[in-house]
Design a protein around this motif. Structure first.
Motif, PDB file in Angstrom:
ATOM      1  N   GLY A   1       0.769  -1.168  -0.142  1.00  0.00           N
ATOM      2  CA  GLY A   1       0.083   0.093   0.035  1.00  0.00           C
ATOM      3  C   GLY A   1       0.839   1.356   0.108  1.00  0.00           C
ATOM      4  O   GLY A   1       0.527   2.411  -0.757  1.00  0.00           O
TER       5      GLY A   1
ATOM      6  N   LEU B   1       2.435   1.684  -3.666  1.00  0.00           N
ATOM      7  CA  LEU B   1       1.682   2.204  -4.620  1.00  0.00           C
ATOM      8  C   LEU B   1       1.379   3.666  -4.167  1.00  0.00           C
ATOM      9  O   LEU B   1       1.245   4.502  -5.084  1.00  0.00           O
ATOM     10  CB  LEU B   1       0.231   1.364  -4.381  1.00  0.00           C
ATOM     11  CG  LEU B   1       0.590  -0.001  -4.956  1.00  0.00           C
ATOM     12  CD1 LEU B   1      -0.669  -0.803  -4.839  1.00  0.00           C
ATOM     13  CD2 LEU B   1       1.039   0.020  -6.620  1.00  0.00           C
ATOM     14  N   GLN B   2       1.235   4.155  -3.046  1.00  0.00           N
ATOM     15  CA  GLN B   2       0.834   5.568  -2.574  1.00  0.00           C
ATOM     16  C   GLN B   2       2.275   6.543  -3.018  1.00  0.00           C
ATOM     17  O   GLN B   2       1.857   7.411  -3.635  1.00  0.00           O
ATOM     18  CB  GLN B   2       0.719   5.830  -1.219  1.00  0.00           C
ATOM     19  CG  GLN B   2       0.575   7.188  -0.801  1.00  0.00           C
ATOM     20  CD  GLN B   2       1.498   7.752  -0.076  1.00  0.00           C
ATOM     21  OE1 GLN B   2       2.486   7.260   0.344  1.00  0.00           O
ATOM     22  NE2 GLN B   2       1.734   8.893  -0.563  1.00  0.00           N
TER      23      GLN B   2
ATOM     24  N   TYR C   1      -1.818   4.138  -6.366  1.00  0.00           N
ATOM     25  CA  TYR C   1      -2.978   3.539  -5.627  1.00  0.00           C
ATOM     26  C   TYR C   1      -4.245   3.839  -6.057  1.00  0.00           C
ATOM     27  O   TYR C   1      -4.524   4.978  -5.918  1.00  0.00           O
ATOM     28  CB  TYR C   1      -2.834   3.858  -4.024  1.00  0.00           C
ATOM     29  CG  TYR C   1      -3.663   2.880  -3.216  1.00  0.00           C
ATOM     30  CD1 TYR C   1      -3.062   1.996  -2.304  1.00  0.00           C
ATOM     31  CD2 TYR C   1      -4.954   3.034  -3.027  1.00  0.00           C
ATOM     32  CE1 TYR C   1      -3.708   1.211  -1.718  1.00  0.00           C
ATOM     33  CE2 TYR C   1      -5.800   2.595  -2.267  1.00  0.00           C
ATOM     34  CZ  TYR C   1      -5.125   1.200  -1.602  1.00  0.00           C
ATOM     35  OH  TYR C   1      -5.781   0.539  -0.915  1.00  0.00           O
TER      36      TYR C   1
ATOM     37  N   GLU D   1      -8.032   2.347  -5.733  1.00  0.00           N
ATOM     38  CA  GLU D   1      -8.739   1.353  -4.885  1.00  0.00           C
ATOM     39  C   GLU D   1      -9.339   0.135  -5.890  1.00  0.00           C
ATOM     40  O   GLU D   1      -9.362  -0.829  -5.620  1.00  0.00           O
ATOM     41  CB  GLU D   1      -9.962   1.987  -4.105  1.00  0.00           C
ATOM     42  CG  GLU D   1     -10.573   1.062  -3.007  1.00  0.00           C
ATOM     43  CD  GLU D   1     -11.319   1.623  -2.079  1.00  0.00           C
ATOM     44  OE1 GLU D   1     -12.170   0.799  -1.485  1.00  0.00           O
ATOM     45  OE2 GLU D   1     -11.188   2.828  -1.605  1.00  0.00           O
TER      46      GLU D   1
ATOM     47  N   VAL E   1      -6.611  -2.135  -7.186  1.00  0.00           N
ATOM     48  CA  VAL E   1      -6.345  -2.788  -6.081  1.00  0.00           C
ATOM     49  C   VAL E   1      -7.241  -3.861  -5.790  1.00  0.00           C
ATOM     50  O   VAL E   1      -6.831  -5.060  -5.434  1.00  0.00           O
ATOM     51  CB  VAL E   1      -5.924  -1.861  -4.893  1.00  0.00           C
ATOM     52  CG1 VAL E   1      -5.523  -2.817  -3.728  1.00  0.00           C
ATOM     53  CG2 VAL E   1      -4.620  -1.015  -5.095  1.00  0.00           C
TER      54      VAL E   1
ATOM     55  N   ARG F   1      -0.857   2.731   2.637  1.00  0.00           N
ATOM     56  CA  ARG F   1      -1.296   3.919   1.827  1.00  0.00           C
ATOM     57  C   ARG F   1      -1.355   5.343   2.684  1.00  0.00           C
ATOM     58  O   ARG F   1      -0.575   6.123   2.516  1.00  0.00           O
ATOM     59  CB  ARG F   1      -2.563   3.769   1.037  1.00  0.00           C
ATOM     60  CG  ARG F   1      -3.046   4.926   0.377  1.00  0.00           C
ATOM     61  CD  ARG F   1      -4.442   4.910  -0.323  1.00  0.00           C
ATOM     62  NE  ARG F   1      -5.141   4.934   1.060  1.00  0.00           N
ATOM     63  CZ  ARG F   1      -6.477   4.830   0.966  1.00  0.00           C
ATOM     64  NH1 ARG F   1      -7.039   4.374  -0.034  1.00  0.00           N
ATOM     65  NH2 ARG F   1      -7.069   4.626   2.212  1.00  0.00           N
TER      66      ARG F   1
END
Length: 177
Positions: free
Chosen positions: A133, A136-137, A142, A144, A147, A174
């Motif tokens: 998380g 990806l952030q 990121y 949702e 994911v 994240r």
């Protein structure tokens, strides 16, 4: 654009699963993807790592000598791979399990107490997803929806009840500052 990732730690930490989620996310985004697991002969506790390449171009070979991104979940992995990360690359460290700091000053480093955070949500096996998380952030990737789709491809039907917990772990990562 091509980005090469190396997830490294002990067997049983979910490194191969993390790489698979990232690879499926790349496939969902219509990218070219390579996923290559590597692990020692032990069932748990031995060495494990996973190479993932995500690219706009065809991937020529799945072997990564100098990753852009390293996710290190134990000290032996940080010791072994820190110097291999490309200058300007990024290293994610599970600071719950690794006390030392990265010695290089030509890479970006994120220290995330992922194992501690996973224990706090009573999901000690999801430290890998907390780091995912955060990864990806950091890269602004990121989504949702993507994911959730990638997790849906990777979480087996037998463990479907863990999909939401995996998502929660990724959200924790994240949001970690």
């Amino acid at each position: 654009m091509t980005r090469e990732y190396l997830f490294a730690g002990f067997g049983g930490q979910g490194l191969l699963f993390s790489g698979k989620v990232l690879a499926y996310k790349g496939l969902i985004e219509d990218k070219n993807v390579s996923w290559l697991p590597s692990y020692g002969p032990e069932m748990r506790g031995g060495t494990a790592n996973c190479s993932v390449i995500i690219s706009d171009e065809p991937v020529g070979a799945p072997i990564i000598s100098y990753p852009d991104v390293l996710v290190a979940m134990n000290l032996p992995s940080l010791d072994k791979f820190e110097d291999k990360v490309k200058a300007g690359g990024t290293i994610f460290v599970d600071s719950s399990l690794i006390e030392r700091k990265v010695t290089r000053d030509d890479v970006n480093v994120y220290y995330v107490p992922a194992t501690k955070m996973a224990g706090e949500i009573e999901a000690p096996t999801l430290a890998n997803m907390i780091l995912m998380g955060k990864l990806l952030q950091v890269f602004g990737e990121y989504s949702e929806e993507e994911v959730r789709k990638a997790l849906g491809k990777c979480v087996s039907a037998r463990h479907a009840d863990l999909l939401e917990l995996n998502l929660k772990a990724m959200e924790l990562g994240r949001d970690f500052q």
